[in-house]
Motif scaffolding. Structure first.
Motif, PDB file in Angstrom:
ATOM      1  N   SER A  63      24.359  14.762  68.223  1.00 46.81           N
ATOM      2  CA  SER A  63      25.194  13.648  67.800  1.00 46.81           C
ATOM      3  C   SER A  63      24.955  13.302  66.349  1.00 46.81           C
ATOM      4  N   SER A  64      25.894  12.533  65.797  1.00 44.64           N
ATOM      5  CA  SER A  64      25.794  12.068  64.434  1.00 44.64           C
ATOM      6  C   SER A  64      26.554  10.762  64.328  1.00 44.64           C
ATOM      7  N   ARG A  65      26.347  10.028  63.255  1.00 48.20           N
ATOM      8  CA  ARG A  65      27.037   8.777  63.088  1.00 48.20           C
ATOM      9  C   ARG A  65      28.501   9.023  62.782  1.00 48.20           C
ATOM     10  N   PRO A  66      29.432   8.186  63.240  1.00 45.66           N
ATOM     11  CA  PRO A  66      29.232   7.150  64.238  1.00 45.66           C
ATOM     12  C   PRO A  66      29.036   7.720  65.630  1.00 45.66           C
ATOM     13  N   SER A  67      28.791   6.833  66.599  1.00 42.91           N
ATOM     14  CA  SER A  67      28.394   7.280  67.930  1.00 42.91           C
ATOM     15  C   SER A  67      29.419   8.195  68.592  1.00 42.91           C
ATOM     16  N   GLY A  68      30.672   8.102  68.144  1.00 48.36           N
ATOM     17  CA  GLY A  68      31.696   8.931  68.764  1.00 48.36           C
ATOM     18  C   GLY A  68      31.594  10.403  68.435  1.00 48.36           C
ATOM     19  N   LEU A  69      30.807  10.784  67.431  1.00 47.62           N
ATOM     20  CA  LEU A  69      30.727  12.186  67.028  1.00 47.62           C
ATOM     21  C   LEU A  69      29.647  12.907  67.819  1.00 47.62           C
ATOM     22  N   ASP A  70      30.079  13.722  68.772  1.00 47.90           N
ATOM     23  CA  ASP A  70      29.181  14.559  69.561  1.00 47.90           C
ATOM     24  C   ASP A  70      29.529  16.002  69.229  1.00 47.90           C
ATOM     25  N   ILE A  71      28.723  16.609  68.357  1.00 47.94           N
ATOM     26  CA  ILE A  71      29.021  17.958  67.882  1.00 47.94           C
ATOM     27  C   ILE A  71      29.021  18.957  69.023  1.00 47.94           C
ATOM     28  N   GLY A  72      28.064  18.828  69.920  1.00 43.63           N
ATOM     29  CA  GLY A  72      27.981  19.749  71.048  1.00 43.63           C
ATOM     30  C   GLY A  72      29.238  19.734  71.896  1.00 43.63           C
ATOM     31  N   ALA A  73      29.774  18.548  72.148  1.00 44.86           N
ATOM     32  CA  ALA A  73      30.986  18.434  72.958  1.00 44.86           C
ATOM     33  C   ALA A  73      32.178  19.064  72.245  1.00 44.86           C
ATOM     34  N   LEU A  74      32.265  18.878  70.931  1.00 49.99           N
ATOM     35  CA  LEU A  74      33.356  19.488  70.174  1.00 49.99           C
ATOM     36  C   LEU A  74      33.288  21.010  70.246  1.00 49.99           C
ATOM     37  N   LEU A  75      32.091  21.559  70.080  1.00 51.47           N
ATOM     38  CA  LEU A  75      31.917  23.006  70.140  1.00 51.47           C
ATOM     39  C   LEU A  75      32.273  23.539  71.520  1.00 51.47           C
ATOM     40  N   ASP A  76      31.901  22.795  72.546  1.00 51.81           N
ATOM     41  CA  ASP A  76      32.216  23.224  73.919  1.00 51.81           C
ATOM     42  C   ASP A  76      33.722  23.268  74.155  1.00 51.81           C
ATOM     43  N   ARG A  77      34.465  22.429  73.454  1.00 48.79           N
ATOM     44  CA  ARG A  77      35.926  22.410  73.581  1.00 48.79           C
ATOM     45  C   ARG A  77      36.596  23.473  72.737  1.00 48.79           C
ATOM     46  N   GLY A  78      35.803  24.194  71.949  1.00 45.67           N
ATOM     47  CA  GLY A  78      36.371  25.225  71.094  1.00 45.67           C
ATOM     48  C   GLY A  78      36.824  24.724  69.739  1.00 45.67           C
ATOM     49  N   VAL A  79      36.422  23.495  69.384  1.00 49.54           N
ATOM     50  CA  VAL A  79      36.751  22.932  68.075  1.00 49.54           C
ATOM     51  C   VAL A  79      35.680  23.368  67.075  1.00 49.54           C
ATOM     52  N   ALA A  80      36.090  23.961  65.971  1.00 46.33           N
ATOM     53  CA  ALA A  80      35.141  24.368  64.937  1.00 46.33           C
ATOM     54  C   ALA A  80      34.576  23.124  64.240  1.00 46.33           C
ATOM     55  N   VAL A  81      33.294  23.190  63.879  1.00 42.63           N
ATOM     56  CA  VAL A  81      32.656  22.066  63.192  1.00 42.63           C
ATOM     57  C   VAL A  81      31.870  22.587  61.996  1.00 42.63           C
ATOM     58  N   ARG A  82      32.119  21.971  60.841  1.00 46.41           N
ATOM     59  CA  ARG A  82      31.323  22.228  59.646  1.00 46.41           C
ATOM     60  C   ARG A  82      30.714  20.910  59.185  1.00 46.41           C
ATOM     61  N   THR A  83      29.471  20.929  58.765  1.00 46.00           N
ATOM     62  CA  THR A  83      28.839  19.711  58.287  1.00 46.00           C
ATOM     63  C   THR A  83      27.937  20.010  57.106  1.00 46.00           C
ATOM     64  N   VAL A  84      27.884  19.074  56.171  1.00 48.01           N
ATOM     65  CA  VAL A  84      26.929  19.128  55.063  1.00 48.01           C
ATOM     66  C   VAL A  84      26.035  17.913  55.186  1.00 48.01           C
ATOM     67  N   LEU A  85      24.730  18.154  55.215  1.00 41.47           N
ATOM     68  CA  LEU A  85      23.759  17.086  55.385  1.00 41.47           C
ATOM     69  C   LEU A  85      23.005  16.844  54.088  1.00 41.47           C
ATOM     70  N   ASP A  86      22.678  15.597  53.833  1.00 43.95           N
ATOM     71  CA  ASP A  86      21.857  15.267  52.685  1.00 43.95           C
ATOM     72  C   ASP A  86      20.423  15.732  52.947  1.00 43.95           C
ATOM     73  N   ARG A  87      19.788  16.295  51.919  1.00 47.49           N
ATOM     74  CA  ARG A  87      18.427  16.819  52.090  1.00 47.49           C
ATOM     75  C   ARG A  87      17.462  15.759  52.609  1.00 47.49           C
ATOM     76  N   GLU A  88      17.674  14.518  52.193  1.00 45.41           N
ATOM     77  CA  GLU A  88      16.782  13.441  52.625  1.00 45.41           C
ATOM     78  C   GLU A  88      16.809  13.257  54.139  1.00 45.41           C
ATOM     79  N   GLY A  89      17.972  13.433  54.741  1.00 46.84           N
ATOM     80  CA  GLY A  89      18.095  13.226  56.180  1.00 46.84           C
ATOM     81  C   GLY A  89      17.583  14.379  57.011  1.00 46.84           C
ATOM     82  N   VAL A  90      17.537  15.586  56.430  1.00 51.37           N
ATOM     83  CA  VAL A  90      17.123  16.765  57.185  1.00 51.37           C
ATOM     84  C   VAL A  90      15.665  16.672  57.610  1.00 51.37           C
ATOM     85  N   GLY A  91      14.849  15.956  56.822  1.00 52.39           N
ATOM     86  CA  GLY A  91      13.421  15.889  57.122  1.00 52.39           C
ATOM     87  C   GLY A  91      13.045  14.961  58.261  1.00 52.39           C
ATOM     88  N   HIS A  92      13.997  14.268  58.858  1.00 57.69           N
ATOM     89  CA  HIS A  92      13.673  13.365  59.963  1.00 57.69           C
ATOM     90  C   HIS A  92      13.131  14.165  61.149  1.00 57.69           C
TER      91      HIS A  92
END
Length: 231
Positions: A63-92
Motif C-alpha cells: 500500500s501507499s498513501r492515500p489509503s485507497g492505493l493498494d499496489i498489489g490489488a492493482l497488479l492482480d487486476r492486470g493494471v500496470a503500475v509505475r512508481t518513483v519513490l523519494d530516497r528519504e522514504g526508501v530507508g523506512h
C-alpha cells in the motif's frame, strides 16, 4: 505549490465544488474514498510519485498513501503500475522488503531525490494530488481532470530503477557489505576480513561514500536498490 495551498484558493462555499476541471476533496475519509473510486476505475496503468512525510502506521505491505492505493490489488487486476519513490522514504524499516516483493509481481519502481510533489495518475487521464499532511482532518486533496503525466515522466526518466546496479560490485566490497548487513561491529568485521580495525573502518567509509549514505542502515537500503544486497 502543494495541494493544500492550491485548494485553499479554489474552495469557495462547497469544499468539493469543481472549478476549471479541478475538484477539491477535504478530510482523510473523503480523500480515501475518492482515491478508491478513481483507482477502481483504472484499466491500463497507474503511476505514482511517492515522498515523505508519512503518517504513522501508513506504510503497509502493498500500500501507499492515500489509503485507497493498494499496489498489489492493482497488479492482480492486470493494471500496470509505475512508481518513483523519494530516497528519504526508501530507508523506512521494512520498506525495501515490501517493494522487492511487489517488483517481483510486476511493479516498475524507481528512486529519485528531491521529489517535486506526491501524486497518483490513473490511465493518463486524471490526477490525484494528496495533501502534504494526510493526518490533518482539514487537509485537502485535488482531483485534476487534465493529467500531469509529463511531470511524472520527467521524474521517471531521471530515477534510478529498483534493482539497477550500474555495474557489478567488486567481490571485496560485496563481502564487506554483507558483513555490515549482518550487523557486525568494526572489530568483528576486521577479523572476518583479516585486516586491522582502522583498515576496516576506512573501507566502510569508502563504501558509504560510494553509496551516498550517511549511515550503515542507509547503505544497506541503497545497496538493495542497486541489486547489490538481497533482502
Amino acid at each position: 505549490m502543494n495541494a493544500d495551498r492550491l485548494a485553499g484558493r479554489l474552495t469557495s462555499g462547497s469544499p468539493t465544488a469543481p472549478e476549471d476541471g479541478i475538484e477539491v476533496v477535504v478530510g482523510p475519509q473523503a480523500i480515501g474514498e475518492r482515491a478508491e473510486y478513481l483507482l477502481a476505475s483504472a484499466e491500463r496503468e497507474v503511476v505514482v510519485l511517492d515522498r515523505p512525510p508519512y503518517v504513522k502506521g501508513q506504510r503497509q505491505e502493498g500500500s501507499s498513501r492515500p489509503s485507497g492505493l493498494d499496489i498489489g490489488a492493482l497488479l492482480d487486476r492486470g493494471v500496470a503500475v509505475r512508481t518513483v519513490l523519494d530516497r528519504e522514504g526508501v530507508g523506512h524499516p521494512g520498506r525495501m522488503r515490501s517493494l522487492t516483493g511487489l517488483v517481483e509481481r510486476g511493479l516498475r519502481a524507481g528512486v529519485a531525490s528531491g521529489m517535486p510533489t506526491e501524486l497518483i495518475i490513473v490511465d493518463g487521464r486524471i490526477t490525484l494530488l494528496p495533501p502534504s499532511d494526510a493526518s490533518d482532518p482539514t487537509a485537502s486533496a485535488l482531483v485534476i481532470g487534465d493529467a500531469l503525466l509529463p511531470l511524472f515522466e520527467t521524474v521517471w526518466e531521471r530515477a534510478t530503477p529498483l534493482g539497477s546496479s550500474g555495474g557489478p560490485l567488486p567481490e571485496p566490497q560485496k563481502e564487506l557489505l554483507g558483513l555490515l548487513a549482518a550487523g557486525l561491529k568494526d572489530e568483528a568485521t576486521a577479523r572476518r576480513l583479516g585486516v586491522r580495525v582502522h583498515t576496516a573502518r576506512r573501507r566502510i567509509s569508502v563504501l558509504l561514500d560510494q553509496l551516498g549514505a550517511q549511515t550503515r542502515f542507509q547503505a544497506g537500503a541503497r545497496a538493495t536498490l542497486r541489486g547489490w544486497l538481497e533482502v
